[in-house]
Design a protein around this motif. Sequence first.
Motif, PDB file in Angstrom:
ATOM      1  N   TRP A 234       0.842  -1.200   0.000  1.00  0.00           N
ATOM      2  CA  TRP A 234       0.000   0.000   0.000  1.00  0.00           C
ATOM      3  C   TRP A 234       0.876   1.249   0.000  1.00  0.00           C
ATOM      4  O   TRP A 234       0.671   2.165  -0.811  1.00  0.00           O
ATOM      5  N   ARG A 235       1.854   1.297   0.902  1.00  0.00           N
ATOM      6  CA  ARG A 235       2.674   2.499   1.024  1.00  0.00           C
ATOM      7  C   ARG A 235       3.526   2.731  -0.224  1.00  0.00           C
ATOM      8  O   ARG A 235       3.648   3.870  -0.709  1.00  0.00           O
ATOM      9  N   LEU A 236       4.106   1.686  -0.784  1.00  0.00           N
ATOM     10  CA  LEU A 236       4.929   1.839  -1.977  1.00  0.00           C
ATOM     11  C   LEU A 236       4.094   2.292  -3.171  1.00  0.00           C
ATOM     12  O   LEU A 236       4.546   3.099  -3.991  1.00  0.00           O
ATOM     13  N   GLN A 237       2.870   1.791  -3.268  1.00  0.00           N
ATOM     14  CA  GLN A 237       1.990   2.261  -4.331  1.00  0.00           C
ATOM     15  C   GLN A 237       1.614   3.721  -4.134  1.00  0.00           C
ATOM     16  O   GLN A 237       1.554   4.497  -5.096  1.00  0.00           O
ATOM     17  N   MET A 238       1.355   4.111  -2.900  1.00  0.00           N
ATOM     18  CA  MET A 238       1.039   5.511  -2.632  1.00  0.00           C
ATOM     19  C   MET A 238       2.213   6.413  -3.004  1.00  0.00           C
ATOM     20  O   MET A 238       2.028   7.513  -3.532  1.00  0.00           O
ATOM     21  N   ASP A 239       3.436   5.953  -2.737  1.00  0.00           N
ATOM     22  CA  ASP A 239       4.616   6.739  -3.123  1.00  0.00           C
ATOM     23  C   ASP A 239       4.664   6.920  -4.636  1.00  0.00           C
ATOM     24  O   ASP A 239       5.036   7.992  -5.141  1.00  0.00           O
ATOM     25  N   LEU A 328      -0.106  -2.876  12.828  1.00  0.00           N
ATOM     26  CA  LEU A 328       0.396  -2.864  11.464  1.00  0.00           C
ATOM     27  C   LEU A 328       0.581  -1.441  10.952  1.00  0.00           C
ATOM     28  O   LEU A 328       1.573  -1.136  10.264  1.00  0.00           O
ATOM     29  N   GLU A 329      -0.362  -0.570  11.265  1.00  0.00           N
ATOM     30  CA  GLU A 329      -0.238   0.831  10.857  1.00  0.00           C
ATOM     31  C   GLU A 329       0.997   1.466  11.486  1.00  0.00           C
ATOM     32  O   GLU A 329       1.757   2.180  10.816  1.00  0.00           O
ATOM     33  N   ALA A 330       1.210   1.213  12.778  1.00  0.00           N
ATOM     34  CA  ALA A 330       2.372   1.776  13.468  1.00  0.00           C
ATOM     35  C   ALA A 330       3.667   1.191  12.913  1.00  0.00           C
ATOM     36  O   ALA A 330       4.663   1.910  12.733  1.00  0.00           O
ATOM     37  N   MET A 336       8.655   3.019   7.257  1.00  0.00           N
ATOM     38  CA  MET A 336       8.670   3.832   6.048  1.00  0.00           C
ATOM     39  C   MET A 336       8.619   5.327   6.324  1.00  0.00           C
ATOM     40  O   MET A 336       8.702   6.131   5.403  1.00  0.00           O
ATOM     41  N   GLY A 337       8.467   5.710   7.580  1.00  0.00           N
ATOM     42  CA  GLY A 337       8.303   7.116   7.905  1.00  0.00           C
ATOM     43  C   GLY A 337       6.843   7.501   7.887  1.00  0.00           C
ATOM     44  O   GLY A 337       6.014   6.805   7.302  1.00  0.00           O
TER      45      GLY A 337
END
Length: 354
Positions: A234-239, A328-330, A336-337
């Motif tokens: 999710w985070r890598l896609q958002m980036d 998981l969110e934390a 990833m920051g």
Amino acid sequence: MSQPTVGESGGSHAIKAAGSELLRDAAWFPHRLDFERGVAVFTRTNRDALSAQPFLDARWERRGSASATLPLAVLADAPAPPTPPGFIWHTAFCCSTLIAACLDWPGVSLSLKEPVALADFAIARHRGDPRADAATLEGLVRLLGRPFLPGARVLIKPSNAANGLAEAVAEMGGPALLLHSGLRRFLLAVAKGGEARRGFVRQLMARWASQPDARFGPTQVALFSDLQVAALVWRLQMDELLGAARKLGPQRARFLDCDVFLTDPRATLSMLDAHFGLGLGAERIEETLRGPKLRQHAKTPRETFDADAESRDFADARSALGQELEQLEAWCAELMGPPPPSMAPVHGARLALA
């Protein structure tokens, strides 16, 4: 039915003449890019057939359709459509197929949902194939953007496997929607989807893990749980969406949390109609809202969509995970920051704009 092949015989002049005609005709759809053979594979089709497909990939039944091939290098000669196509980039499990279908209207706009040729190009580029260059990509975008009728617009919803192209395509296409869910909803969608979705996010993660400068290599990723991998995906896609937004600029990019669409589909579709310049108008949007699209599964249109059952599935997944969601969110934020403000969850009917 016969399957004409363009470019295997007849000399360079014949190849150029036949190829030029094919490149101008929207009925010849670029279905696959075969880098092993060095050709683009086209399927003879029509506007309604393309519109009806939830996925323009291996699940598209093309039996009986004529096909043709052109050398990959010829794609660079594709003429530009009257208007560049718009794009719907997305993080998965965020109503992208449904939104694309709602923006599709005969004679006005055509939504191409996950054309596999874009994924073929992305995979070849990731492998370092020199033929997966900017000219070939621009030619493919031009071909996908050909309208069947004058004045009609084309929207392209790539698959997640092609998300890495978002920044490069920003300079080739028209306006873009950067569609996502919040991390928690993404995790719940993976959890309730069972092994198929857990395998799906691991497959997506493999793209980043195999890069030479990867922050997390295959060995480290193998130690992560399925939901930890999902959080990173999710985070890598958002980036990647953020990178595309910077290239597109605020006039051509719109961020949208899918919860906004689910809360107020009328306002969301009106905003997207204006953003993409489709010209659907209020009357067509109202007809869409009254019609079957919001009452059937976008990915399996023959099945009725049960909103209550969907809510129960999410509630069951949330109950099963309990505090693991917050953990998981934390964990993702620590690794990833903290996410930029544009990634923050959106509540209510407010539209999130880039």
